[in-house]
Design a protein around this motif. Structure first.
Motif, PDB file in Angstrom:
ATOM      1  N   UNK A  99      27.125  -1.197  50.187  1.00  0.00           N
ATOM      2  CA  UNK A  99      28.267  -0.762  50.982  1.00  0.00           C
ATOM      3  C   UNK A  99      28.677   0.662  50.602  1.00  0.00           C
ATOM      4  N   UNK A 100      28.572   1.562  51.540  1.00  0.00           N
ATOM      5  CA  UNK A 100      28.986   2.947  51.288  1.00  0.00           C
ATOM      6  C   UNK A 100      30.495   3.044  51.113  1.00  0.00           C
ATOM      7  N   UNK A 101      31.238   2.222  51.878  1.00  0.00           N
ATOM      8  CA  UNK A 101      32.697   2.244  51.780  1.00  0.00           C
ATOM      9  C   UNK A 101      33.151   1.829  50.380  1.00  0.00           C
ATOM     10  N   UNK A 102      32.543   0.787  49.814  1.00  0.00           N
ATOM     11  CA  UNK A 102      32.920   0.337  48.467  1.00  0.00           C
ATOM     12  C   UNK A 102      32.585   1.390  47.420  1.00  0.00           C
ATOM     13  N   UNK A 103      31.464   2.052  47.579  1.00  0.00           N
ATOM     14  CA  UNK A 103      31.089   3.091  46.608  1.00  0.00           C
ATOM     15  C   UNK A 103      32.081   4.248  46.651  1.00  0.00           C
ATOM     16  N   UNK A 104      32.585   4.570  47.830  1.00  0.00           N
ATOM     17  CA  UNK A 104      33.595   5.635  47.929  1.00  0.00           C
ATOM     18  C   UNK A 104      34.896   5.203  47.252  1.00  0.00           C
ATOM     19  N   UNK A 105      35.312   3.958  47.478  1.00  0.00           N
ATOM     20  CA  UNK A 105      36.553   3.478  46.877  1.00  0.00           C
ATOM     21  C   UNK A 105      36.467   3.450  45.362  1.00  0.00           C
ATOM     22  N   UNK A 106      35.286   3.213  44.836  1.00  0.00           N
ATOM     23  CA  UNK A 106      35.119   3.133  43.380  1.00  0.00           C
ATOM     24  C   UNK A 106      35.169   4.496  42.701  1.00  0.00           C
ATOM     25  N   UNK A 107      35.264   5.582  43.469  1.00  0.00           N
ATOM     26  CA  UNK A 107      35.463   6.899  42.860  1.00  0.00           C
ATOM     27  C   UNK A 107      36.891   7.074  42.352  1.00  0.00           C
ATOM     28  N   UNK A 108      37.793   6.152  42.729  1.00  0.00           N
ATOM     29  CA  UNK A 108      39.171   6.192  42.227  1.00  0.00           C
ATOM     30  C   UNK A 108      39.189   5.605  40.818  1.00  0.00           C
ATOM     31  N   UNK A 109      39.771   6.278  39.838  1.00  0.00           N
ATOM     32  CA  UNK A 109      39.858   5.722  38.477  1.00  0.00           C
ATOM     33  C   UNK A 109      40.623   4.403  38.472  1.00  0.00           C
ATOM     34  N   UNK A 110      40.039   3.386  37.865  1.00  0.00           N
ATOM     35  CA  UNK A 110      40.677   2.075  37.784  1.00  0.00           C
ATOM     36  C   UNK A 110      40.227   1.092  38.847  1.00  0.00           C
ATOM     37  N   UNK A 111      39.571   1.564  39.893  1.00  0.00           N
ATOM     38  CA  UNK A 111      39.105   0.695  40.976  1.00  0.00           C
ATOM     39  C   UNK A 111      37.656   0.304  40.701  1.00  0.00           C
ATOM     40  N   UNK A 112      37.433  -0.985  40.470  1.00  0.00           N
ATOM     41  CA  UNK A 112      36.090  -1.474  40.197  1.00  0.00           C
ATOM     42  C   UNK A 112      35.465  -2.144  41.401  1.00  0.00           C
ATOM     43  N   UNK A 113      34.369  -2.833  41.154  1.00  0.00           N
ATOM     44  CA  UNK A 113      33.617  -3.459  42.240  1.00  0.00           C
ATOM     45  C   UNK A 113      34.441  -4.508  42.975  1.00  0.00           C
ATOM     46  N   UNK A 114      35.096  -5.388  42.226  1.00  0.00           N
ATOM     47  CA  UNK A 114      35.843  -6.482  42.845  1.00  0.00           C
ATOM     48  C   UNK A 114      37.019  -5.964  43.667  1.00  0.00           C
ATOM     49  N   UNK A 115      37.739  -4.986  43.138  1.00  0.00           N
ATOM     50  CA  UNK A 115      38.877  -4.418  43.862  1.00  0.00           C
ATOM     51  C   UNK A 115      38.433  -3.720  45.135  1.00  0.00           C
ATOM     52  N   UNK A 116      37.376  -2.932  45.049  1.00  0.00           N
ATOM     53  CA  UNK A 116      36.877  -2.218  46.221  1.00  0.00           C
ATOM     54  C   UNK A 116      36.405  -3.182  47.292  1.00  0.00           C
ATOM     55  N   UNK A 117      35.664  -4.202  46.891  1.00  0.00           N
ATOM     56  CA  UNK A 117      35.137  -5.158  47.865  1.00  0.00           C
ATOM     57  C   UNK A 117      36.253  -5.977  48.500  1.00  0.00           C
ATOM     58  N   UNK A 118      37.218  -6.426  47.689  1.00  0.00           N
ATOM     59  CA  UNK A 118      38.324  -7.228  48.216  1.00  0.00           C
ATOM     60  C   UNK A 118      39.189  -6.409  49.173  1.00  0.00           C
ATOM     61  N   UNK A 119      39.444  -5.146  48.844  1.00  0.00           N
ATOM     62  CA  UNK A 119      40.271  -4.311  49.713  1.00  0.00           C
ATOM     63  C   UNK A 119      39.558  -4.038  51.038  1.00  0.00           C
ATOM     64  N   UNK A 120      38.270  -3.710  50.981  1.00  0.00           N
ATOM     65  CA  UNK A 120      37.522  -3.434  52.207  1.00  0.00           C
ATOM     66  C   UNK A 120      37.483  -4.665  53.102  1.00  0.00           C
ATOM     67  N   UNK A 121      37.333  -5.861  52.508  1.00  0.00           N
ATOM     68  CA  UNK A 121      37.306  -7.082  53.311  1.00  0.00           C
ATOM     69  C   UNK A 121      38.677  -7.398  53.898  1.00  0.00           C
ATOM     70  N   UNK A 122      39.755  -7.107  53.155  1.00  0.00           N
ATOM     71  CA  UNK A 122      41.102  -7.373  53.654  1.00  0.00           C
ATOM     72  C   UNK A 122      41.471  -6.446  54.805  1.00  0.00           C
ATOM     73  N   UNK A 123      41.099  -5.182  54.694  1.00  0.00           N
ATOM     74  CA  UNK A 123      41.405  -4.224  55.764  1.00  0.00           C
ATOM     75  C   UNK A 123      40.501  -4.474  56.964  1.00  0.00           C
ATOM     76  N   UNK A 124      39.224  -4.760  56.711  1.00  0.00           N
ATOM     77  CA  UNK A 124      38.229  -5.063  57.739  1.00  0.00           C
ATOM     78  C   UNK A 124      37.998  -3.858  58.659  1.00  0.00           C
ATOM     79  N   UNK A 125      38.929  -3.601  59.560  1.00  0.00           N
ATOM     80  CA  UNK A 125      38.826  -2.472  60.487  1.00  0.00           C
ATOM     81  C   UNK A 125      39.958  -1.493  60.184  1.00  0.00           C
TER      82      UNK A 125
END
Length: 337
Positions: free
Chosen positions: A209-235
């Motif tokens: 997921x390119x979106x998750x990799x971008x979110x993980x550039x934020x300090x403190x945001x890991x794999x689980x947080x990025x994936x959960x946020x992307x799934x919650x927002x969806x669109x």
């Protein structure tokens, strides 16, 4: 003439009611709760301008299935629909609920909700399963620790190798305790293997997921947080402004106003609790472990100085949600100021 339909959905059967613009019932039926059967039943009546049903466990499957059958379906907020249906009739039956939903579709007195895509629900299922398994692991470890304490043995941290060794050693020669310890340790090993398998799947999804990799550039945001946020927002486009994500996740103060009463309380805690927890943990990591010079961190620490650390974490979690949504919407990476 325009026609509107309401669907009262249950696991096995769905009650269908179609009314015209004046509210006259022109068709009622009971069919199996599958998109094909419901679409076939609606086709027996006149073409409907709007078909309404409430949120629930079967909402994603029915919504996307009916959309594939070209049914103009709308999923509405269940709590609001419940209050409206109570005022329409004194007898609560599935047939009356379907007719009440048809009247809501006719009048437009409803709050539509976004139904997440099935891939987003699949990711959320993975995260929910992991959370449940981790909870079971903690329960088993606490039970092992409690049994050992009865015999005067204090076990080390559960994730250390010595935990199992000392637990087995403490139960040697005691028939009942030995069997109990081996059973609990075997169950714990199975749970740990399942968690490791889910973690591997999560890592694979994040890597793709390119979106998750971008979110993980934020300090403190890991794999689980990025994936959960992307799934919650969806669109990301379903939010008109990035700051609307804060109320959606329940990270804004709750307010009650009536006459002379005007009360502002703690956060509303609406929306996805797991995503809210992960954002709070990410904010805590940024505040306590990040050593990079960040204006965002300095802003949160200033809040902590004039208020409390807890409020600073909540404010930073809300700001992180806004930043993460903007990154998903614009396709950019985190740029520390």
């Amino acid at each position: 003439m325009e026609y509107f339909a309401g669907l009262d959905v249950s696991m096995e059967e769905t009650h269908v009611c179609v009314v015209d613009r004046d509210g006259v019932v022109i068709h009622q039926a009971k069919v199996a709760s599958t998109p094909a059967d419901i679409a076939q039943e609606l086709a027996k009546a006149a073409a409907c301008r709007r078909v309404v049903f409430e949120t629930g466990r079967m909402a994603p499957m029915l919504f996307h299935g009916l959309v594939e059958h070209d049914v103009p379906v709308v999923c509405v907020e269940g709590r609001q629909a419940y209050q409206a249906l109570k005022s329409l009739t004194t007898l609560k039956t599935d047939r009356n609920d379907a007719r009440g939903l048809a009247h809501l579709a006719r009048t437009g007195f409803f709050k539509p909700v976004h139904v997440k895509s099935l891939p987003a629900h699949a990711v959320r299922s993975l995260i929910i399963a992991r959370k449940k398994l981790v909870g079971q692991r903690v329960t088993l470890e606490n039970q092992i620790r409690g049994l050992a304490v009865v015999f005067g043995v204090r076990l080390p941290r559960a994730l250390s190798p010595a935990f199992i060794e000392q637990a087995l050693r403490s139960s040697e020669g005691i028939d009942g305790l030995s069997a109990a310890m081996r059973g609990l340790i075997g169950a714990r090993a199975a749970v740990l293997a399942a968690v490791a398998a889910i973690d591997a799947d999560i890592k694979k999804i994040v890597r793709m997921s390119e979106a998750c990799r971008r979110l993980m550039t934020i300090p403190g945001v890991g794999q689980l947080t990025a994936l959960a946020f992307a799934a919650a927002v969806d669109d990301p486009e379903r939010f008109r402004r990035s700051r609307d994500v804060g109320p959606y996740l329940g990270l804004v103060p709750r307010r009650y106003q009536s006459g002379e009463v005007d009360y502002t309380g703690s956060i509303s805690k609406c929306g996805d609790r797991r995503v809210r927890t992960l954002l709070y943990e990410a904010a805590n990591v940024m505040l306590t472990r990040c050593r990079r010079p960040l204006k965002l961190r300095e802003w949160a620490l200033a809040i902590a100085k004039r208020s409390t650390m807890r409020k600073a974490r909540i404010a930073l979690a809300r700001r992180l949600a806004i930043i993460m949504h903007a990154m998903l919407r614009q396709g950019t990476e985190f740029k520390p100021a």
